[in-house]
Enzyme design. Structure first.
Site, short mmCIF file in Angstrom:
data_model
loop_
_atom_site.label_atom_id
_atom_site.label_comp_id
_atom_site.label_asym_id
_atom_site.label_seq_id
_atom_site.Cartn_x
_atom_site.Cartn_y
_atom_site.Cartn_z
N HIS A 111 -3.66 -12.48 0.02
CA HIS A 111 -4.02 -11.37 0.59
C HIS A 111 -2.66 -10.70 0.79
CE1 HIS A 111 -6.60 -8.14 2.31
NE2 HIS A 111 -5.53 -8.60 3.58
N ASP A 114 -19.36 -7.24 6.77
CA ASP A 114 -17.51 -6.36 7.13
C ASP A 114 -18.07 -4.84 6.33
OD1 ASP A 114 -15.02 -6.68 7.46
OD2 ASP A 114 -15.41 -6.08 4.76
N ARG A 141 -16.66 0.90 12.54
CA ARG A 141 -14.91 0.10 12.47
C ARG A 141 -13.93 1.80 12.83
NH1 ARG A 141 -12.67 -4.41 10.90
NH2 ARG A 141 -10.97 -4.43 11.89
N SER A 179 -12.35 -9.93 9.53
CA SER A 179 -12.76 -8.93 8.62
C SER A 179 -12.00 -9.93 6.87
CB SER A 179 -12.36 -7.15 8.57
OG SER A 179 -12.65 -6.69 7.63
N LYS A 232 -14.28 -11.87 3.66
CA LYS A 232 -14.23 -11.79 2.77
C LYS A 232 -13.18 -13.06 1.84
CE LYS A 232 -12.69 -7.80 4.14
NZ LYS A 232 -12.37 -6.62 3.85
N1 URA Z 1 -8.61 -5.03 5.65
C1 URA Z 1 -9.18 -5.14 5.77
O1 URA Z 1 -9.89 -6.20 5.13
N2 URA Z 1 -9.81 -5.49 6.96
C2 URA Z 1 -9.46 -4.87 8.38
O2 URA Z 1 -9.66 -5.08 9.46
C3 URA Z 1 -8.06 -4.19 8.41
C4 URA Z 1 -7.74 -4.98 7.38
#
Ligand code: URA
Length: 437
Positions: free
Chosen positions: A82, A161, A168, A183, A187
């Site tokens: 990621h 999320d 958010r 978050s 995932k």
């Molecule tokens: N990317 C995400 O998936 N979530 C966040 O909170 C910030 C960046």
């Protein structure tokens, strides 16, 4: 449930129990907690924070709010990477087929771009016929058969999320380390990974502007990933300068293919090799990072990952003939223009933020979630810090939708470059630090 006392507790800086967090995530996902109350909770978390146990409970509750991918037992470890995102960051594209050729399974669930940061799915959408939305069963089947997939999150994955991120975004609570950690990792954990490498960027064009903030986020994510049973490491990388020489959706796919053909830029290759090498060590396929780098390099040099790329995109509907033809074009945009250096010297600065903002404004990125993207616009042949340029030599090329757009972009892009008479003594390294725990 009566959610108000929990909001009040967090507002006063008290610790919430894991069961309380699990319950409110379940209720919110089911539509039983109104957005205004969840927004108040998010603001309380923004100011009061969450401790490790609370962040773990939140991450796992979010992961379990929807489907978790299930893979058959197999000797090939499940791995992914990621990145917190940056200009020209296309590492995922060559990395997925390279990892598949190194004997991994790669269920790479990716996202779209917003603002100046590009998204992997937007890049892939520029490939004729390519499908990014796949049902869970197809994701699993492709990973088993091909070894890698790069696709979007299904509707049923991590719905908590999706709902929380929208709140958010609208309530000024995005820049909170526990909320970002939960978050991102909810995932990634929904992919049932054995190992995960995180690329946390800092600099003018990054989500985290300072190295100290990037380190804080990286440490939080590494600790939590390991706590949740996925071997997790992070590399801190620089995002003051764009990665590679191309930025813009199609131009980045083209540069990724060049990387797979061993003709790409050195910094992109370095990050692809480094990410693969860490995963080889994390999964104990290699004993040392040096040995892992050698293995990854030999694999990339073999040409096998380039063939795996074609196999992966064909499995996701790409028209390989149209794709190969598109790769031969110098530009797919209506207008191609050059930004020329006003003097001879050495590039001492190439400002990724300015380049990202220009690409977003000429249609390559999104100002809002609903904005349509022009896949063909972007910037390539970017001159990088330390490189010599002659007077009227190329600083970069602009691929634009019309001449007026190209001219306006050229004026702004000129300001992204600084040219010095002497070679700059200090060029920032790409990989700044490795976070192991
Ligand atoms: N990317 C995400 O998936 N979530 C966040 O909170 C910030 C960046």
């Amino acid at each position: 449930m009566n959610f108000l006392p929990l909001i009040e507790s967090k507002r006063e800086g008290k610790i919430l129990a894991p069961e309380q967090i699990q319950e409110f995530i379940r209720e919110f996902t089911a539509g039983k907690i109104p957005d205004y109350q969840m927004s108040a909770m998010l603001m309380a978390v923004y100011f009061r924070g969450l401790d490790t146990a609370e962040t773990t409970a939140l991450t796992l509750a979010m992961r379990d709010s929807g489907d978790v991918l299930k893979f058959p037992h197999d000797a090939r470890p499940l791995v992914d990477k990621h990145s917190t995102g940056g200009i020209g960051d296309k590492v995922s594209l060559p990395l997925a087929p390279l990892l598949a050729c190194l004997g991994f399974r790669v269920p790479m669930i990716s996202g779209r771009g917003l603002g100046i940061t590009g998204g992997t799915l937007d890049k892939l959408d520029s490939i004729p016929g390519f499908q990014t939305l796949l049902p869970a069963a197809q994701i699993v089947a492709q990973v088993q058969q091909v070894g890698c997939v790069i696709c979007g999150q299904t509707d049923k994955m991590v719905p908590a999320d999706k709902k929380i991120y929208a709140l958010r975004d609208a309530s000024g609570t995005v820049p909170s380390i526990p909320l970002i950690t939960a978050s991102i990792l909810s995932k990634k954990l929904a992919e049932s990974l054995d190992a995960l490498i995180l690329d946390v960027k800092s600099g003018g064009a990054a989500f985290m502007q300072t190295k100290a903030d990037a380190r804080k986020l990286a440490k939080a994510m590494v600790a939590l990933g390991n706590e949740c049973g996925t071997n997790t490491r992070a590399i801190l990388t620089d995002m003051n300068t764009p990665l590679g020489r191309a930025a813009g959706n199609w131009l980045e796919v083209k540069e990724s293919v060049e990387c797979l053909e061993n003709k790409g830029p050195a910094d992109l290759r370095e990050l692809v090799i480094d990410s693969a090498a860490h995963l080889l060590v994390q999964t104990k396929k290699s004993k040392t990072l040096a040995a892992a780098r050698k293995l990854a390099e030999a694999c990339l040099n073999s040409g096998e990952p380039r063939r795996k790329w074609d196999e992966m995109i064909a499995a996701q509907g790409a028209d390989l003939k149209a794709f190969s033809q598109k790769l031969t074009l110098n530009s797919t945009a209506k207008v191609l223009a050059e930004v020329k250096s006003p003097k001879a010297g050495f590039v001492s600065k190439c400002n990724a933020r300015v380049i990202g903002e220009v690409i977003r404004d000429i249609g390559g990125g999104r100002l809002t979630k609903e904005s349509a993207i022009n896949f063909d616009v972007g910037v390539d042949q970017i001159a990088k810090p330390g490189e010599r340029v002659e007077k009227s030599g190329t600083l970069c090329r602009i691929h634009a939708a019309d001449a007026a757009q190209a001219n306006a972009a050229a004026i702004r892009l000129k300001t992204a470059f600084e040219i010095s008479p002497k070679h700059p003594t200090k060029i920032l390294p790409l990989v700044v630090e490795i976070i192991l725990r």
